[in-house]
Enzyme design. Structure first.
Site, PDB file in Angstrom:
ATOM      1  N   LYS A  39       9.187 -24.789 -34.060  1.00 30.85           N
ATOM      2  CA  LYS A  39       8.775 -26.026 -33.388  1.00 30.85           C
ATOM      3  C   LYS A  39       9.655 -27.159 -33.920  1.00 30.85           C
ATOM      4  O   LYS A  39       9.649 -27.449 -35.106  1.00 30.85           O
ATOM      5  CB  LYS A  39       7.293 -26.322 -33.669  1.00 30.85           C
TER       6      LYS A  39
ATOM      7  N   LYS B 298      -1.290 -41.070 -31.170  1.00 34.21           N
ATOM      8  CA  LYS B 298      -1.895 -40.865 -32.489  1.00 34.21           C
ATOM      9  C   LYS B 298      -2.277 -42.210 -33.105  1.00 34.21           C
ATOM     10  O   LYS B 298      -1.659 -43.224 -32.791  1.00 34.21           O
ATOM     11  CB  LYS B 298      -0.883 -40.178 -33.417  1.00 34.21           C
TER      12      LYS B 298
ATOM     13  N   GLU C  74       1.358 -30.876 -28.054  1.00 35.40           N
ATOM     14  CA  GLU C  74       2.664 -30.648 -27.426  1.00 35.40           C
ATOM     15  C   GLU C  74       3.418 -29.458 -28.015  1.00 35.40           C
ATOM     16  O   GLU C  74       4.272 -28.878 -27.348  1.00 35.40           O
ATOM     17  CB  GLU C  74       3.521 -31.912 -27.547  1.00 35.40           C
TER      18      GLU C  74
ATOM     19  N   ARG D 155       2.525 -26.398 -28.725  1.00 31.24           N
ATOM     20  CA  ARG D 155       2.299 -25.158 -27.977  1.00 31.24           C
ATOM     21  C   ARG D 155       3.015 -25.196 -26.622  1.00 31.24           C
ATOM     22  O   ARG D 155       3.397 -24.152 -26.089  1.00 31.24           O
ATOM     23  CB  ARG D 155       0.791 -24.907 -27.827  1.00 31.24           C
TER      24      ARG D 155
HETATM   25  N1  BES Z   1       1.998 -32.116 -35.024  1.00 31.67           N
HETATM   26  C1  BES Z   1       0.605 -32.119 -34.809  1.00 31.67           C
HETATM   27  C2  BES Z   1      -0.149 -31.293 -35.849  1.00 31.67           C
HETATM   28  C3  BES Z   1      -0.160 -31.842 -37.261  1.00 31.67           C
HETATM   29  C4  BES Z   1      -1.180 -32.671 -37.656  1.00 31.67           C
HETATM   30  C5  BES Z   1       0.811 -31.490 -38.156  1.00 31.67           C
HETATM   31  C6  BES Z   1      -1.203 -33.147 -38.954  1.00 31.67           C
HETATM   32  C7  BES Z   1       0.782 -31.962 -39.450  1.00 31.67           C
HETATM   33  C8  BES Z   1      -0.230 -32.794 -39.846  1.00 31.67           C
HETATM   34  C9  BES Z   1       0.280 -31.513 -33.443  1.00 31.67           C
HETATM   35  O1  BES Z   1       1.223 -31.744 -32.462  1.00 31.67           O
HETATM   36  C10 BES Z   1      -0.984 -32.157 -32.993  1.00 31.67           C
HETATM   37  O2  BES Z   1      -0.982 -33.332 -32.785  1.00 31.67           O
HETATM   38  N2  BES Z   1      -2.040 -31.354 -32.867  1.00 31.67           N
HETATM   39  C11 BES Z   1      -3.306 -31.862 -32.468  1.00 31.67           C
HETATM   40  C12 BES Z   1      -3.923 -30.865 -31.528  1.00 31.67           C
HETATM   41  C13 BES Z   1      -5.171 -31.354 -30.867  1.00 31.67           C
HETATM   42  C14 BES Z   1      -4.826 -32.472 -29.899  1.00 31.67           C
HETATM   43  C15 BES Z   1      -5.821 -30.205 -30.149  1.00 31.67           C
HETATM   44  C16 BES Z   1      -4.151 -32.041 -33.725  1.00 31.67           C
HETATM   45  O3  BES Z   1      -4.039 -31.212 -34.637  1.00 31.67           O
HETATM   46  O4  BES Z   1      -4.885 -33.015 -33.806  1.00 31.67           O
HETATM   47 ZN    ZN Z   2       3.129 -32.013 -33.084  1.00 30.77          ZN
HETATM   48 MN    MN Z   3       0.936 -33.574 -31.459  1.00 26.35          MN
END
Ligand code: BES
Ligand code: ZN
Ligand code: MN
Length: 486
Positions: free
Chosen positions: A256, A268, A340, A342
């Site tokens: 990724k 975010k 994003e 996935r």
């Molecule tokens: N890159 C993030 C995941 C992440 C979060 C990595 C914290 C490192 C530290 C990923 O793209 C993401 O935002 N995932 C969401 C998924 C949710 C919307 C289902 C998440 O984990 O909140």
């Molecule tokens: Zn991410």
């Molecule tokens: Mn994300």
């Protein structure tokens, strides 16, 4: 860091710094004044794994000794790791250019000479890494340049192998960490492709890429929905290493490579958002592991795919509710643009099929939920193949870069139900890292596939903020074993 191997006895070496157990160090000093200094300095030394003592010696062939506590008795692997990590962190601040290492003479329950040297040198690579590319007055360079492993006749082959492999692994680790630490105004998908192209100077490595036009022709609507909101075009980077036999099915590594994850329209929250520059650490780690494999000249074929894109909100960005069609033909309702990773990975997994891989391993900072589940100690491992899962778990244990297996049962699939498309890209609050893996599994289908969620392990937050290089040690160990060399 450069690692070398040399035959010899501790009592005959001449070096600015000798690293050894208390008994090894004592037996290697013959000069009377130095012996007296050492005797006085070690009087209150506790000699437990994790204790260290650095002693300056008067006029002799050995100028300094670094004593590793606990290393004269039998240790278990956890104690040995504690001892070598303590030594490595002292080495990181030592003022010498070269040192001699003898700690593999320690007896370790469940760790042979090859394991002891390998893990000792990896600890040194990890501890001595520095990153100051963007400081206007760079900190002084790491003085330590060379570490020589002192071997005898019996250990020399094991030592030489561990030394060669760690020269390669050290270089792959540094690449992964440098890429991860690079700021997101520099590290965009095009820049990442430029860095990947540099791997093309290595023997048997070729690098190419798909641009957005090519991806559109291939029907990668899922991938493209992520890069659409950004001024930086997405890239699917392809690095091929052909160290194995012609026609041998390759190991496919997929990373990724979200060079910055704002969340997109599902923006975010502000605090800590800078850390989303690390959202390309999966990409960095597969590039690092590939570099290590190529430098170690492992007899194996590898196809490394990097799904590089930036996730930004803009007038062109994907909206929650948008439906896209992936390369596989499956349609996806994007309910949250922050899920994003996935979306880019599913098209990369589908694309990997054309290389007829023996296994596919994707590596991603995929979910915050994985950080909640496992913290910073273990990466989350998900797989539809027990042999692959067990091999990755064993590689993690061996290298001290551990993973813990989580389920991808069909029971979780119902969470991805969509009223409008074949699936949604998110499935509620429960089991977030499992549901994300289940999403990917729908694209892996019959492939032998594993997914490493490294959201908690790929980088450190707080005062030690920076890329950790994980899971390069585990991936490299996996590649060594998969190449048939271990
Ligand atoms: N890159 C993030 C995941 C992440 C979060 C990595 C914290 C490192 C530290 C990923 O793209 C993401 O935002 N995932 C969401 C998924 C949710 C919307 C289902 C998440 O984990 O909140
Ligand atoms: Zn991410
Ligand atoms: Mn994300």
């Amino acid at each position: 860091m450069k690692y070398l191997v040399s035959p010899g006895q501790p009592s005959q070496v001449s070096t600015p710094l000798l690293i050894g157990s208390l008994a090894t160090v004592r037996s290697s000093i013959s000069n009377a004044a130095a012996r007296a200094t050492l005797q006085a300095a070690t009087r209150d030394f506790k000699d437990q794994a994790g204790d260290t003592l650095l002693v300056n010696l008067p006029d002799g062939g050995i100028e300094q000794v670094l004593i590793a506590g606990g290393c004269d008795v039998g240790l278990n692997t956890t104690q040995y790791r504690k001892a070598i990590q303590a030594v490595a962190s002292v080495l990181a601040t030592a003022k010498v250019q070269s040192a001699v290492w003898t700690l593999h003479s320690t007896r370790v329950d469940g760790g042979d000479v090859y394991w002891r040297v390998s893990n000792g040198l990896t600890a040194i690579s990890l501890a001595t890494y520095v990153y100051h590319r963007h400081k206007s007055t760079p900190a002084p360079a790491q003085p330590l340049r060379r570490v020589t492993v002192l071997c005898d006749d019996r250990s020399k082959d094991s030592c030489a192998r561990a030394v060669n492999e760690n020269n390669a692994l050290g270089s792959g680790l540094a690449l992964a960490r440098d890429l991860g630490n690079e700021p997101p105004n520099v590290c965009n998908p095009t820049w990442l492709l430029g860095e990947a192209r540099k791997l093309g100077t290595l023997d048997k490595v070729t690098v190419s890429a798909l641009d957005e036009k090519k991806m559109r022709e291939l029907g990668m609507g899922s991938f493209l929905s992520v890069s659409h909101g950004s001024e930086s075009p997405g890239k699917l980077i392809i690095v091929q290493y052909k160290g194995g036999k012609r026609g041998d099915a390759p190991v496919a590594l997929i990373g990724k490579g979200i060079t910055f994850d704002t969340g997109g329209i599902s923006l975010k929250p502000g605090p800590g958002m800078d850390e989303m520059k690390f959202d390309m650490c999966g990409a960095a780690s597969v590039l690092g592991a590939t570099r290590a494999a190529a430098e170690a000249k492992l007899p194996i074929n590898i196809v490394t795919l990097v799904a590089a894109a930036e996730n930004m909100p803009s007038g062109r960005a994907t909206r929650p509710g948008d439906i896209v069609r992936s390369m596989s033909g499956k349609t996806i309702e994007i309910l949250n643009t922050d899920a994003e990773g996935r979306l880019v990975l599913c098209d990369a997994i589908t694309y990997s099929r054309r290389f007829k891989p023996r296994v596919v391993i994707d590596v991603a900072t995929l979910t915050g939920a994985c950080v909640i589940a496992l913290g910073a100690h273990a990466s989350g491992l998900f797989s539809n193949d027990d042999d692959l899962a067990n091999a990755l778990l064993a590689s993690g244990d061996w290298s001290g870069d551990r993973a813990w297996r989580m389920p991808v049962w069909d029971d979780y699939q119902t969470q991805l139900k969509s009223n409008f498309a074949d699936m949604a890209n998110v499935g509620g609050r429960e089991a977030g890292s499992v549901v994300a893996a289940c999403f990917l599994q729908r694209f892996a289908e019959d492939l032998k596939w594993a997914h490493l969620d490294i959201a908690g392990t790929a980088y450190h937050s707080g005062p030690r903020k920076g890329s950790s290089g994980r899971p390069v040690p585990a991936l490299f160990r996996y590649l060594v074993t998969a190449s048939g060399r271990a």
